[in-house]
Every structure is written in C-alpha cells, then in structure tokens.
Design an enzyme around this catalytic site. Structure first.
Site, PDB file in Angstrom:
ATOM      1  N   CYS A   1     -25.582 -21.751 -28.047  1.00 46.78           N
ATOM      2  CA  CYS A   1     -25.142 -21.331 -26.713  1.00 46.78           C
ATOM      3  C   CYS A   1     -24.136 -22.347 -26.183  1.00 46.78           C
ATOM      4  O   CYS A   1     -24.441 -23.530 -26.075  1.00 46.78           O
ATOM      5  CB  CYS A   1     -26.345 -21.244 -25.781  1.00 46.78           C
ATOM      6  SG  CYS A   1     -25.866 -20.940 -24.064  1.00 46.78           S
TER       7      CYS A   1
ATOM      8  N   HIS B   1     -33.613 -21.835 -33.307  1.00 42.36           N
ATOM      9  CA  HIS B   1     -32.455 -22.620 -33.744  1.00 42.36           C
ATOM     10  C   HIS B   1     -32.975 -23.817 -34.531  1.00 42.36           C
ATOM     11  O   HIS B   1     -34.051 -24.343 -34.248  1.00 42.36           O
ATOM     12  CB  HIS B   1     -31.613 -23.055 -32.535  1.00 42.36           C
ATOM     13  CG  HIS B   1     -30.790 -21.935 -31.983  1.00 42.36           C
ATOM     14  ND1 HIS B   1     -29.445 -21.821 -32.205  1.00 42.36           N
ATOM     15  CD2 HIS B   1     -31.140 -20.849 -31.249  1.00 42.36           C
ATOM     16  CE1 HIS B   1     -28.984 -20.724 -31.620  1.00 42.36           C
ATOM     17  NE2 HIS B   1     -29.998 -20.102 -31.024  1.00 42.36           N
TER      18      HIS B   1
ATOM     19  N   HIS C   1     -36.886 -16.133 -32.048  1.00 35.15           N
ATOM     20  CA  HIS C   1     -35.478 -16.524 -32.227  1.00 35.15           C
ATOM     21  C   HIS C   1     -35.420 -18.053 -32.199  1.00 35.15           C
ATOM     22  O   HIS C   1     -35.599 -18.660 -31.143  1.00 35.15           O
ATOM     23  CB  HIS C   1     -34.687 -15.892 -31.072  1.00 35.15           C
ATOM     24  CG  HIS C   1     -33.245 -16.274 -30.958  1.00 35.15           C
ATOM     25  ND1 HIS C   1     -32.234 -15.355 -31.103  1.00 35.15           N
ATOM     26  CD2 HIS C   1     -32.629 -17.445 -30.664  1.00 35.15           C
ATOM     27  CE1 HIS C   1     -31.064 -15.942 -30.904  1.00 35.15           C
ATOM     28  NE2 HIS C   1     -31.273 -17.219 -30.637  1.00 35.15           N
TER      29      HIS C   1
ATOM     30  N   ARG D   1     -22.841 -12.551 -33.036  1.00 35.56           N
ATOM     31  CA  ARG D   1     -22.912 -12.808 -31.592  1.00 35.56           C
ATOM     32  C   ARG D   1     -23.242 -14.284 -31.349  1.00 35.56           C
ATOM     33  O   ARG D   1     -22.397 -15.063 -30.922  1.00 35.56           O
ATOM     34  CB  ARG D   1     -23.953 -11.879 -30.926  1.00 35.56           C
ATOM     35  CG  ARG D   1     -23.852 -11.832 -29.404  1.00 35.56           C
ATOM     36  CD  ARG D   1     -24.493 -13.008 -28.693  1.00 35.56           C
ATOM     37  NE  ARG D   1     -25.931 -13.095 -28.953  1.00 35.56           N
ATOM     38  CZ  ARG D   1     -26.663 -14.152 -28.604  1.00 35.56           C
ATOM     39  NH1 ARG D   1     -26.109 -15.204 -28.021  1.00 35.56           N
ATOM     40  NH2 ARG D   1     -27.949 -14.184 -28.875  1.00 35.56           N
ATOM     41  N   ASP D   2     -24.467 -14.708 -31.651  1.00 41.49           N
ATOM     42  CA  ASP D   2     -24.873 -16.094 -31.380  1.00 41.49           C
ATOM     43  C   ASP D   2     -23.989 -17.066 -32.165  1.00 41.49           C
ATOM     44  O   ASP D   2     -23.648 -18.154 -31.684  1.00 41.49           O
ATOM     45  CB  ASP D   2     -26.351 -16.279 -31.769  1.00 41.49           C
ATOM     46  CG  ASP D   2     -27.057 -17.365 -30.981  1.00 41.49           C
ATOM     47  OD1 ASP D   2     -26.392 -18.317 -30.555  1.00 41.49           O
ATOM     48  OD2 ASP D   2     -28.284 -17.285 -30.809  1.00 41.49           O
TER      49      ASP D   2
HETATM   50  N1  COA Z   1     -18.140  -8.314 -18.482  1.00 39.51           N
HETATM   51  C1  COA Z   1     -16.846  -8.620 -18.222  1.00 39.51           C
HETATM   52  N2  COA Z   1     -16.453  -9.280 -17.137  1.00 39.51           N
HETATM   53  C2  COA Z   1     -17.397  -9.632 -16.252  1.00 39.51           C
HETATM   54  C3  COA Z   1     -18.741  -9.338 -16.450  1.00 39.51           C
HETATM   55  C4  COA Z   1     -19.111  -8.662 -17.633  1.00 39.51           C
HETATM   56  N3  COA Z   1     -20.376  -8.379 -17.934  1.00 39.51           N
HETATM   57  N4  COA Z   1     -19.442  -9.815 -15.421  1.00 39.51           N
HETATM   58  C5  COA Z   1     -18.562 -10.386 -14.594  1.00 39.51           C
HETATM   59  N5  COA Z   1     -17.324 -10.283 -15.087  1.00 39.51           N
HETATM   60  C6  COA Z   1     -16.064 -10.796 -14.548  1.00 39.51           C
HETATM   61  C7  COA Z   1     -15.815 -10.403 -13.135  1.00 39.51           C
HETATM   62  O1  COA Z   1     -15.159  -9.178 -13.075  1.00 39.51           O
HETATM   63  C8  COA Z   1     -14.922 -11.531 -12.649  1.00 39.51           C
HETATM   64  O2  COA Z   1     -13.626 -11.348 -13.165  1.00 39.51           O
HETATM   65  P1  COA Z   1     -12.335 -11.810 -12.337  1.00 39.51           P
HETATM   66  O3  COA Z   1     -12.524 -13.264 -12.044  1.00 39.51           O
HETATM   67  O4  COA Z   1     -11.223 -11.521 -13.269  1.00 39.51           O
HETATM   68  O5  COA Z   1     -12.377 -10.976 -11.114  1.00 39.51           O
HETATM   69  C9  COA Z   1     -15.505 -12.732 -13.374  1.00 39.51           C
HETATM   70  O6  COA Z   1     -16.143 -12.213 -14.537  1.00 39.51           O
HETATM   71  C10 COA Z   1     -16.490 -13.476 -12.528  1.00 39.51           C
HETATM   72  O7  COA Z   1     -17.456 -12.554 -12.026  1.00 39.51           O
HETATM   73  P2  COA Z   1     -18.775 -13.023 -11.330  1.00 39.51           P
HETATM   74  O8  COA Z   1     -19.617 -11.839 -11.024  1.00 39.51           O
HETATM   75  O9  COA Z   1     -18.440 -13.962 -10.194  1.00 39.51           O
HETATM   76  O10 COA Z   1     -19.454 -13.783 -12.495  1.00 39.51           O
HETATM   77  P3  COA Z   1     -19.710 -15.316 -12.698  1.00 39.51           P
HETATM   78  O11 COA Z   1     -18.457 -16.099 -12.746  1.00 39.51           O
HETATM   79  O12 COA Z   1     -20.757 -15.709 -11.716  1.00 39.51           O
HETATM   80  O13 COA Z   1     -20.320 -15.277 -14.172  1.00 39.51           O
HETATM   81  C11 COA Z   1     -21.473 -14.022 -15.874  1.00 39.51           C
HETATM   82  C12 COA Z   1     -21.489 -14.554 -14.469  1.00 39.51           C
HETATM   83  C13 COA Z   1     -22.880 -13.602 -16.217  1.00 39.51           C
HETATM   84  C14 COA Z   1     -20.536 -12.843 -15.978  1.00 39.51           C
HETATM   85  C15 COA Z   1     -20.948 -15.119 -16.836  1.00 39.51           C
HETATM   86  O14 COA Z   1     -21.598 -16.326 -16.540  1.00 39.51           O
HETATM   87  C16 COA Z   1     -21.212 -14.777 -18.294  1.00 39.51           C
HETATM   88  O15 COA Z   1     -20.601 -13.874 -18.842  1.00 39.51           O
HETATM   89  N6  COA Z   1     -22.102 -15.496 -18.954  1.00 39.51           N
HETATM   90  C17 COA Z   1     -22.466 -15.235 -20.327  1.00 39.51           C
HETATM   91  C18 COA Z   1     -23.018 -16.470 -20.943  1.00 39.51           C
HETATM   92  C19 COA Z   1     -23.356 -16.253 -22.393  1.00 39.51           C
HETATM   93  O16 COA Z   1     -23.098 -15.249 -23.017  1.00 39.51           O
HETATM   94  N7  COA Z   1     -23.971 -17.281 -22.981  1.00 39.51           N
HETATM   95  C20 COA Z   1     -24.320 -17.284 -24.353  1.00 39.51           C
HETATM   96  C21 COA Z   1     -25.457 -16.394 -24.681  1.00 39.51           C
HETATM   97  S1  COA Z   1     -27.017 -17.115 -24.324  1.00 39.51           S
HETATM   98 ZN    ZN Z   2     -29.693 -18.360 -29.818  1.00 39.70          ZN
END
Ligand code: COA
Ligand code: ZN
Length: 313
Positions: free
Chosen positions: A241, A210, A208, A17-18
C-alpha cells in the site's frame, strides 16, 4: 483403490492491483491485459483486476476502465476490483465487475492516510454501496491493518470483531482480513481467524498477508489451520500500500500454491503455468521480485548426479 479427496483451497490473485499500485513504473495497459488474460487461464479462483480509486492517489491504476473492458473473462474466474467510495463503486459497476472489494482500515489513522475518511465515514459509504450493488455484483470488504498498523501499532482483536459486527449489520457477507504491512504472527492469526470463524460461521472469509517480515507463509498456514480456505496472493510477491510506510510485497502466489500442493491440498492452480508468468515479471516491472520457487524450481526438481560418483550413485 479408494482415492482420497483433497481439500480445495481458493487462490485469489492480487498482483495486478496490490502489486502494480506501488510500482514506480507505469505498467502499460496492453501488458496488464496480457498478464490478466494469462492469469485467467491458470486456475485461479479470483483476480483483483484493478482499483477504482482517485487517479491522483493511485496513478498506476488510472487505466481501470480500459483494463476491465479489454480483458477476456474466463468462466469460473471471479473478476474483482478495489473500491474506496461510492464514486468508485459506480465506476466498477459500470464495468460489470463480479465483485466490489470495498476497502477500509481497522486503524483510524491508516484509514485517514489511505482514504482521507474516518472509519465511520467509510462504513456510511459502504451502506450506500451495498444498496446500489444489490443484484449487480457481490460485495467483499477488505479490512486493512487488521493485524497491526504502522502508525498505531497493535490492533486489538476486539476492534476487528467490532468492525465485523458493523459490517454484518449492513449486510456484508464476504470479508478479507488484511495484514497490510506484515505485522501479523501465526499465533495471532490463528486466534483472530478462529474467533471470526466462530462468531460468523457463514462468512466468506479471506486471509491477505504481506511477507514484509518473512511471516507470510507461516501466517497463511495458521489461517488454514483456523479454517480459512481463501487466500489473496500476488504473483512474484509484488505488492504494498503506497499509504502505509514500510509496506512491501504480498505472500507470493506461486510460493503459496507450491506449499499447499506439496502438502496435498488442491488449489486448482497450474503451478507450472504460474511459474512461467512469474519468471516474466522482472522484465515487466524492471526489477527482481521476491518469489522463491520461480528461482529454485519446485521441490520435485532434480539435478543430475555428479559424474564423479560413477557407479556408486
Ligand atoms: N475514482 C476516481 N476519482 C475519484 C474517486 C474515485 N473513486 N473518488 C474521488 N475522486 C476524485 C474526485 O473527483 C476529486 O477529483 P478532482 O480533484 O479532480 O475534482 C478527487 O478525487 C478528490 O476527491 P475527494 O472526494 O476530495 O477525495 P479525497 O482527496 O479525499 O480522496 C479517495 C479520497 C478515497 C478518493 C482517495 O484517497 C483514494 O482514491 N484512495 C485510494 C487509496 C488506495 O487505493 N490505497 C491502496 C489500496 S489499500
Ligand atoms: Zn495488501
């Protein structure tokens, strides 16, 4: 002769994952499943298999459902997945994960950059997730940037303790303190982990780290000395990240296991098996990886005495 009971430490693997989330080259689903299945047989306590995030945010893990469905679950290993919001929790629960690893940041700026939510919005999502996960999966919260933020700088211990209080109020009993970009130092780690252990002795606490600034193993040792017995780590030292500038790899699993075992702790992990997997990583990801023990061999490695020394040796 009386045998001395070795203290058990729990090693939780996050490379898939990370690690994979920041790899520029997509690791094919088959190869992910193969690696996870091999990791499952090394004695690791937990594997963070993937994340149920937006595939636009983290394209490297867009195959989360397929990976979860295809891996072989080894009894005794916990299978977790990172979850940013309710939508992610529903996806993870549909795949029968053992643990939802909810993510938010101690820093408001990093929370916005990583998750596009304020910390308050994250906490509100978590309260809903605790309700829907009840009886179906354990819930852990990983608190990113708990030891420092690449945008905001130092994060006061009081901010972290205040957030943990809020998490306790919504029923969270498992927390991971994450040093997202390797800003922590051992004195800080000892102080904060001690404060958390004192305030919530029943909390299941993971550290955790890094290794961005080469303090990863020193920080792990400081956490251990403060009573932490669970550690996230990443095979080969992959990790980072994508939404934290300057992020680089996690503490390396085989290096951490090697250090703890050399010190006399019981990690439950087969170091030789891990080393075999670590040595296969450069081919898998297409570049060298930071881990040291896979290159040097464990401390027990011996070289032949030079012949020139003859009978003197
Ligand atoms: N799984 C799949 N798709 C998701 C989702 C999820 N958990 N949450 C939101 N989405 C989709 C929405 O359906 C939308 O899709 P579309 O544009 O095709 O309609 C799109 O993502 C945007 O949705 P929204 O609610 O506006 O989210 P956002 O753009 O504000 O993003 C997160 C928010 C949290 C979903 C996004 O920032 C994210 O996934 N971040 C993860 C960061 C990460 O993993 N970092 C590393 C680990 S620390
Ligand atoms: Zn990490």
């Amino acid at each position: 002769m009386k045998t001395v009971e070795r203290q058990r430490l729990y090693i939780q693997e996050v490379s898939v994952r990370d690690g994979f989330q920041i790899e520029p080259r997509f690791v094919p689903t088959d190869r992910k499943v193969e690696l996870i299945d091999a990791l499952s047989r090394t004695g690791l306590a937990k594997i963070e298999v993937t994340s149920f995030t937006s595939p636009r945010a983290i394209p490297a893990l867009a195959d989360a459902e397929e990976v979860m469905r295809r891996i072989e679950r080894v009894p005794g290993v916990q299978y977790a997945a990172l979850v940013p919001n309710v939508r992610g929790a529903e996806r993870a629960l549909a795949c029968d994960v053992d643990e939802l690893n909810l993510v938010m940041s101690a820093s408001g700026t990093h929370n916005l950059a990583n998750l596009r939510m304020t910390p308050e919005q994250s906490l509100a999502q978590f309260a809903d997730i605790v309700a829907i996960a009840a009886g179906r999966a354990q819930v852990n919260v990983s608190l990113s940037t708990a030891f420092g933020c690449p945008f905001e700088g130092a994060i006061a211990d009081a901010v972290v303790l205040g957030l943990l209080e809020r998490l306790a109020q919504i029923g969270i009993q498992r927390v991971t303190l994450c040093d997202t970009t390797g800003m922590a130092n051992p004195a800080q780690v000892r102080r904060l982990c001690h404060a958390v252990r004192t305030a919530w002795p029943g909390l299941t606490l993971t550290a955790h780290f890094h290794d961005t600034r080469s303090m990863g193993l020193a920080n792990a040792l400081a956490a251990l000395e403060a009573g932490v017995d669970r550690f996230d780590a990443s095979l080969g030292g992959l990790g980072g990240c994508p939404f934290a500038p300057g992020a680089s790899g996690n503490v390396c699993t085989e290096d951490l296991v090697h250090m703890f075992e050399a010190m006399g702790y019981d990690t439950g992990v087969d170091l030789d098996a891990l080393l075999v997997l670590a040595r296969g990583l450069p081919e898998l990801v297409g570049h060298d990886v930071p881990g040291q023990v896979a290159k040097a061999g464990p401390w027990t490695r011996r070289y032949p005495v030079p012949e020139s020394l003859g009978a003197q040796a």
